[in-house]
Design a protein around this motif. Structure first.
Motif, PDB file in Angstrom:
ATOM      1  N   LEU A 203      32.270  14.070 -39.248  1.00 12.88           N
ATOM      2  CA  LEU A 203      31.972  12.651 -39.395  1.00 12.88           C
ATOM      3  C   LEU A 203      32.744  11.796 -38.401  1.00 12.88           C
ATOM      4  O   LEU A 203      32.216  10.846 -37.831  1.00 12.88           O
ATOM      5  N   GLU A 204      34.021  12.137 -38.170  1.00 12.99           N
ATOM      6  CA  GLU A 204      34.866  11.310 -37.312  1.00 12.99           C
ATOM      7  C   GLU A 204      34.392  11.319 -35.863  1.00 12.99           C
ATOM      8  O   GLU A 204      34.541  10.328 -35.144  1.00 12.99           O
ATOM      9  N   GLU A 205      33.830  12.450 -35.392  1.00  8.77           N
ATOM     10  CA  GLU A 205      33.321  12.507 -34.026  1.00  8.77           C
ATOM     11  C   GLU A 205      32.187  11.512 -33.829  1.00  8.77           C
ATOM     12  O   GLU A 205      32.132  10.790 -32.830  1.00  8.77           O
ATOM     13  N   VAL A 206      31.287  11.478 -34.796  1.00 10.79           N
ATOM     14  CA  VAL A 206      30.153  10.566 -34.702  1.00 10.79           C
ATOM     15  C   VAL A 206      30.635   9.122 -34.803  1.00 10.79           C
ATOM     16  O   VAL A 206      30.162   8.242 -34.087  1.00 10.79           O
ATOM     17  N   GLU A 207      31.615   8.882 -35.669  1.00 12.71           N
ATOM     18  CA  GLU A 207      32.132   7.525 -35.861  1.00 12.71           C
ATOM     19  C   GLU A 207      32.755   6.986 -34.573  1.00 12.71           C
ATOM     20  O   GLU A 207      32.583   5.817 -34.230  1.00 12.71           O
ATOM     21  N   VAL A 213      23.084   6.860 -35.784  1.00 14.92           N
ATOM     22  CA  VAL A 213      23.207   8.220 -36.298  1.00 14.92           C
ATOM     23  C   VAL A 213      21.919   8.646 -36.992  1.00 14.92           C
ATOM     24  O   VAL A 213      21.218   7.835 -37.597  1.00 14.92           O
ATOM     25  N   GLN A 214      21.619   9.939 -36.843  1.00 12.08           N
ATOM     26  CA  GLN A 214      20.549  10.593 -37.589  1.00 12.08           C
ATOM     27  C   GLN A 214      21.226  11.659 -38.440  1.00 12.08           C
ATOM     28  O   GLN A 214      21.888  12.549 -37.902  1.00 12.08           O
ATOM     29  N   VAL A 215      21.072  11.570 -39.752  1.00  2.73           N
ATOM     30  CA  VAL A 215      21.708  12.524 -40.660  1.00  2.73           C
ATOM     31  C   VAL A 215      20.655  13.514 -41.147  1.00  2.73           C
ATOM     32  O   VAL A 215      19.634  13.125 -41.708  1.00  2.73           O
ATOM     33  N   ILE A 216      20.904  14.803 -40.920  1.00  2.00           N
ATOM     34  CA  ILE A 216      19.964  15.837 -41.331  1.00  2.00           C
ATOM     35  C   ILE A 216      20.632  16.774 -42.327  1.00  2.00           C
ATOM     36  O   ILE A 216      21.767  17.201 -42.133  1.00  2.00           O
ATOM     37  N   VAL A 217      19.944  17.031 -43.433  1.00  8.20           N
ATOM     38  CA  VAL A 217      20.440  17.897 -44.497  1.00  8.20           C
ATOM     39  C   VAL A 217      19.312  18.815 -44.923  1.00  8.20           C
ATOM     40  O   VAL A 217      18.207  18.345 -45.211  1.00  8.20           O
ATOM     41  N   PHE A 227      25.519   3.462 -37.924  1.00  3.58           N
ATOM     42  CA  PHE A 227      26.521   4.329 -38.535  1.00  3.58           C
ATOM     43  C   PHE A 227      27.277   3.634 -39.657  1.00  3.58           C
ATOM     44  O   PHE A 227      27.553   4.227 -40.692  1.00  3.58           O
ATOM     45  N   ARG A 228      27.638   2.361 -39.460  1.00  2.00           N
ATOM     46  CA  ARG A 228      28.441   1.664 -40.467  1.00  2.00           C
ATOM     47  C   ARG A 228      27.710   1.570 -41.800  1.00  2.00           C
ATOM     48  O   ARG A 228      28.312   1.709 -42.868  1.00  2.00           O
ATOM     49  N   THR A 229      26.387   1.346 -41.737  1.00  5.63           N
ATOM     50  CA  THR A 229      25.596   1.267 -42.978  1.00  5.63           C
ATOM     51  C   THR A 229      25.573   2.605 -43.683  1.00  5.63           C
ATOM     52  O   THR A 229      25.746   2.688 -44.912  1.00  5.63           O
ATOM     53  N   ILE A 230      25.389   3.675 -42.910  1.00  4.91           N
ATOM     54  CA  ILE A 230      25.316   5.002 -43.511  1.00  4.91           C
ATOM     55  C   ILE A 230      26.679   5.431 -44.041  1.00  4.91           C
ATOM     56  O   ILE A 230      26.788   6.039 -45.101  1.00  4.91           O
ATOM     57  N   TYR A 312      24.065  13.802 -51.174  1.00  3.72           N
ATOM     58  CA  TYR A 312      23.904  12.517 -51.863  1.00  3.72           C
ATOM     59  C   TYR A 312      22.958  11.601 -51.101  1.00  3.72           C
ATOM     60  O   TYR A 312      22.147  10.892 -51.701  1.00  3.72           O
ATOM     61  N   LEU A 313      23.049  11.627 -49.769  1.00  7.57           N
ATOM     62  CA  LEU A 313      22.146  10.783 -48.981  1.00  7.57           C
ATOM     63  C   LEU A 313      20.688  11.185 -49.174  1.00  7.57           C
ATOM     64  O   LEU A 313      19.786  10.342 -49.128  1.00  7.57           O
ATOM     65  N   VAL A 314      20.425  12.486 -49.342  1.00 10.19           N
ATOM     66  CA  VAL A 314      19.056  12.947 -49.569  1.00 10.19           C
ATOM     67  C   VAL A 314      18.521  12.399 -50.887  1.00 10.19           C
ATOM     68  O   VAL A 314      17.376  11.989 -51.014  1.00 10.19           O
TER      69      VAL A 314
END
Length: 316
Positions: A203-207, A213-217, A227-230, A312-314
């Motif tokens: 997470l910190e690298e992306v931040e 950001v695109q989050v894939i699970v 990113f801030r919203t996510i 949780y995001l899913v």
């Protein structure tokens, strides 16, 4: 609007990478499931736990894999079975495929020649300098550290000055100084109008590197955007804690009246507490315990793995 040049070199008009309803499966295993996204100029992070489908997605963008369903295009052209896209695309895969008997410079020069550049030697020297590998360019790659091999591979991917750069876990093996320099380089390239996508499970690298950001699970697109919203969604999700104290039963009664607590379970190992807000609960617990004359012996977040955060995001 034409993007600004990098190092005095002209930059082509912005190139979009677009995925429309893309899925990829292997037999009965679905690796990527119905993903639609558009990547434009700037740096975008592809975030997700290991095994989420990030590498499969990058390989389809790079034309290495055909989508089982849907369409992947780069600059409006399909990436699959279209060698011309490599004139505008650079890729740094997670798996290394490097002839280690070559020197760093020879490796980058070979890439320049494969792209049939007009001045391959000059382009190779420029790319090596860009990743700060000039002092080690005449050493064989077999003598390089993991971080040095990563940087020389980035140089080979940049040697033809691509519009789109795809990087799979690019910071693996880099020390803090190497990581900082690579982040600055990607910022510069993205700011000049390149489309940069890098994958990470950290997470910190992306931040630090990306505002988008695109989050894939589990092969699905769980979240997409700022990113801030996510990050706020991740922080504000329900949390589960294991608590042990000098009087678990009395603490359970006190916790039930706390607004941030949504549930309490008591068993022989202690309390399992479900909290709707991480910060509110961790601030309230010491005060509650003090008022009740109870000493908290142990407080452990039990669901802090990346998999639980992303899952949780899913579900959100």
């Amino acid at each position: 609007m034409t993007p600004a040049p990098v190092d005095g070199r002209p930059v082509a008009a912005p190139t979009l990478v677009e995925l429309a309803g893309v899925s990829r499966w292997y037999g009965n295993v679905v690796a990527v499931n119905d993903i639609t996204m558009t990547l434009g100029p700037g740096v975008t992070g592809l975030l997700g736990p290991n095994g989420a489908g990030k590498t499969t997605l990058l390989h389809m963008m790079a034309g290495f894999l055909a989508p089982s369903r849907g369409r992947v295009t780069l600059g409006g052209e399909p990436t699959w079975r279209n060698p011309d896209v490599y004139r505008r695309l650079g890729l740094v895969s997670e798996r290394e495929a490097v002839h280690t008997f070559l020197t760093g410079y020879e490796f980058v020069l070979a890439s320049a020649r494969l792209h049939r550049l007009a001045e391959p030697a000059a382009a190779a020297r420029r790319a090596v300098e860009l990743v700060e590998m000039t002092p080690a360019q005449d050493r064989r790659i077999e003598t390089y550290s993991k971080g040095m091999r990563q940087r020389i591979r980035v140089a080979a991917a940049l040697v033809h000055d691509p519009d789109v750069l795809l990087l799979d876990e690019p910071f693996n093996g880099m020390d803090p100084r190497q990581r900082l320099h690579m982040m600055e380089l990607l910022h510069t390239l993205g700011g000049a109008g390149r489309t940069i996508l890098f994958s990470s499970h950290i997470l910190e690298e992306v931040e630090q590197l990306s505002g988008t950001v695109q989050v894939i699970v589990a092969g699905r697109l769980a979240a997409s955007g700022d990113f801030r919203t996510i990050r706020r969604l991740m922080t504000n999700r329900p949390h589960v804690f294991v608590v042990q104290s000098t009087d678990d039963r009395a603490l359970a009664v006190a916790l039930m009246a706390e607004p941030s607590v949504t549930g309490v379970e008591l068993d022989r190992t202690g309390l399992t507490v479900r909290a709707g807000d991480y910060g509110s609960f961790t601030r309230a617990l010491p005060k509650l315990a003090l008022r009740s004359g109870i000493r908290v012996r142990r407080l452990i977040p039990s669901d802090e793995s990346l998999e639980s955060v992303f899952s949780y995001l899913v579900e959100a």
